[in-house]
Design an enzyme around this catalytic site. Sequence first.
Site, PDB file in Angstrom:
ATOM      1  N   HIS A  35      33.038  38.308  44.275  1.00  0.00           N
ATOM      2  CA  HIS A  35      33.363  37.517  43.083  1.00  0.00           C
ATOM      3  C   HIS A  35      33.865  36.142  43.520  1.00  0.00           C
ATOM      4  O   HIS A  35      34.596  35.497  42.787  1.00  0.00           O
ATOM      5  CB  HIS A  35      34.420  38.259  42.256  1.00  0.00           C
ATOM      6  CG  HIS A  35      34.558  37.781  40.840  1.00  0.00           C
ATOM      7  ND1 HIS A  35      33.490  37.457  40.035  1.00  0.00           N
ATOM      8  CD2 HIS A  35      35.668  37.575  40.073  1.00  0.00           C
ATOM      9  CE1 HIS A  35      33.927  37.089  38.839  1.00  0.00           C
ATOM     10  NE2 HIS A  35      35.252  37.132  38.851  1.00  0.00           N
ATOM     11  N   HIS A  69      38.158  43.974  33.821  1.00  0.00           N
ATOM     12  CA  HIS A  69      39.047  43.428  34.843  1.00  0.00           C
ATOM     13  C   HIS A  69      40.084  44.477  35.244  1.00  0.00           C
ATOM     14  O   HIS A  69      40.760  45.040  34.381  1.00  0.00           O
ATOM     15  CB  HIS A  69      39.736  42.166  34.333  1.00  0.00           C
ATOM     16  CG  HIS A  69      38.768  41.061  34.013  1.00  0.00           C
ATOM     17  ND1 HIS A  69      38.034  41.043  32.848  1.00  0.00           N
ATOM     18  CD2 HIS A  69      38.399  39.966  34.727  1.00  0.00           C
ATOM     19  CE1 HIS A  69      37.253  39.969  32.844  1.00  0.00           C
ATOM     20  NE2 HIS A  69      37.455  39.309  33.966  1.00  0.00           N
ATOM     21  N   ASP A 111      36.262  43.045  37.725  1.00  0.00           N
ATOM     22  CA  ASP A 111      36.407  41.751  38.372  1.00  0.00           C
ATOM     23  C   ASP A 111      37.849  41.454  38.754  1.00  0.00           C
ATOM     24  O   ASP A 111      38.787  42.083  38.255  1.00  0.00           O
ATOM     25  CB  ASP A 111      35.943  40.637  37.426  1.00  0.00           C
ATOM     26  CG  ASP A 111      34.445  40.619  37.213  1.00  0.00           C
ATOM     27  OD1 ASP A 111      33.757  41.561  37.644  1.00  0.00           O
ATOM     28  OD2 ASP A 111      33.956  39.654  36.586  1.00  0.00           O
ATOM     29  N   ASP A 112      37.995  40.444  39.615  1.00  0.00           N
ATOM     30  CA  ASP A 112      39.242  39.726  39.904  1.00  0.00           C
ATOM     31  C   ASP A 112      40.201  40.411  40.856  1.00  0.00           C
ATOM     32  O   ASP A 112      41.227  39.825  41.218  1.00  0.00           O
ATOM     33  CB  ASP A 112      40.000  39.378  38.616  1.00  0.00           C
ATOM     34  CG  ASP A 112      39.300  38.308  37.797  1.00  0.00           C
ATOM     35  OD1 ASP A 112      38.234  37.829  38.238  1.00  0.00           O
ATOM     36  OD2 ASP A 112      39.801  37.964  36.709  1.00  0.00           O
ATOM     37  N   TYR A 147      33.466  33.366  35.834  1.00  0.00           N
ATOM     38  CA  TYR A 147      33.139  32.875  34.496  1.00  0.00           C
ATOM     39  C   TYR A 147      31.657  33.063  34.157  1.00  0.00           C
ATOM     40  O   TYR A 147      31.133  32.394  33.260  1.00  0.00           O
ATOM     41  CB  TYR A 147      33.560  31.401  34.344  1.00  0.00           C
ATOM     42  CG  TYR A 147      35.013  31.185  34.665  1.00  0.00           C
ATOM     43  CD1 TYR A 147      36.004  31.506  33.736  1.00  0.00           C
ATOM     44  CD2 TYR A 147      35.408  30.721  35.920  1.00  0.00           C
ATOM     45  CE1 TYR A 147      37.358  31.358  34.047  1.00  0.00           C
ATOM     46  CE2 TYR A 147      36.749  30.559  36.241  1.00  0.00           C
ATOM     47  CZ  TYR A 147      37.720  30.881  35.294  1.00  0.00           C
ATOM     48  OH  TYR A 147      39.052  30.730  35.618  1.00  0.00           O
ATOM     49  N   HIS A 150      37.667  32.057  43.217  1.00  0.00           N
ATOM     50  CA  HIS A 150      37.421  32.112  41.774  1.00  0.00           C
ATOM     51  C   HIS A 150      37.570  30.731  41.131  1.00  0.00           C
ATOM     52  O   HIS A 150      38.309  30.554  40.149  1.00  0.00           O
ATOM     53  CB  HIS A 150      38.388  33.106  41.118  1.00  0.00           C
ATOM     54  CG  HIS A 150      37.940  33.614  39.780  1.00  0.00           C
ATOM     55  ND1 HIS A 150      38.103  32.889  38.616  1.00  0.00           N
ATOM     56  CD2 HIS A 150      37.349  34.766  39.413  1.00  0.00           C
ATOM     57  CE1 HIS A 150      37.644  33.584  37.596  1.00  0.00           C
ATOM     58  NE2 HIS A 150      37.165  34.731  38.054  1.00  0.00           N
TER      59      HIS A 150
END
Length: 253
Positions: free
Chosen positions: A106, A203, A53-54, A148, A110
């Site tokens: 994603h 991540h 992610d991210d 989240y 965010h």
Amino acid sequence: MRLVSLFFPATILLGAVAERIPSPLEAFKRAGPSAGTVMTKCTQSGVLALAFDDGPYQYTSALVNTLNQAGAKATFFVTGTLYGCIHNQAAAVKAAYDAGHQIASHSWSHPSNFGSLSTQQLTTEMQKLEGALNKIIGKKPTYMRPPYLATGGSVLSTMATLGYRVITNDVDAGDWNGLSAQQSEQRFQQAGASGNGHIPLMHETYSSTVYTLVPWLITWASQNNLRLVTVAECLGDAGGAYANPTVAATSTC
């Protein structure tokens, strides 16, 4: 001559119908979860679906190189602006896509309140990223992981409308919560390699994950005869990770 004139159009019609029907292999590759459905782990055994992610981030290219050298595939749940504008890392995202890794959504920014956003706000978050990915890879992802892991409120109904399968996880590497790579390794060992494959929460924004945990996972998977595959493939949907874009390509953040 009359017999030929009757037969010829029939063959053309049959050919046209046949072209519209996917082969059994194509149908199998497209057989994934329904849009708006939450999936936490793989639907088959013998696989591990590394999912990050991210990003994109400064480590993305190094991570892709490590995976490529191992013959591994992974899934990148990317954002538009979390760590700078995605277009500044367009080359890294495109390189991951070209190497056969899955690019998934994603959200654009965010947001910490993703689960309480309105349908219109959620749609904007998803479509802004879709526009950027249309520019970078020319595709719309059909998979997303909510920020989240928020699936409440209007999230699932909106994702169903937009055509996104929703992914969470069944193993949390804990890198976001300060766990060391060694502590993350213990979580995978505790989860084990038997049964249906894992979809971990990881991540690409942590150097310990990219440079220590991932090499360990590649070795661990090999030792346990696990194939490292994309999330779509681990859900029996190898050919269904993307759709044609529904919004225009964008090139700025």
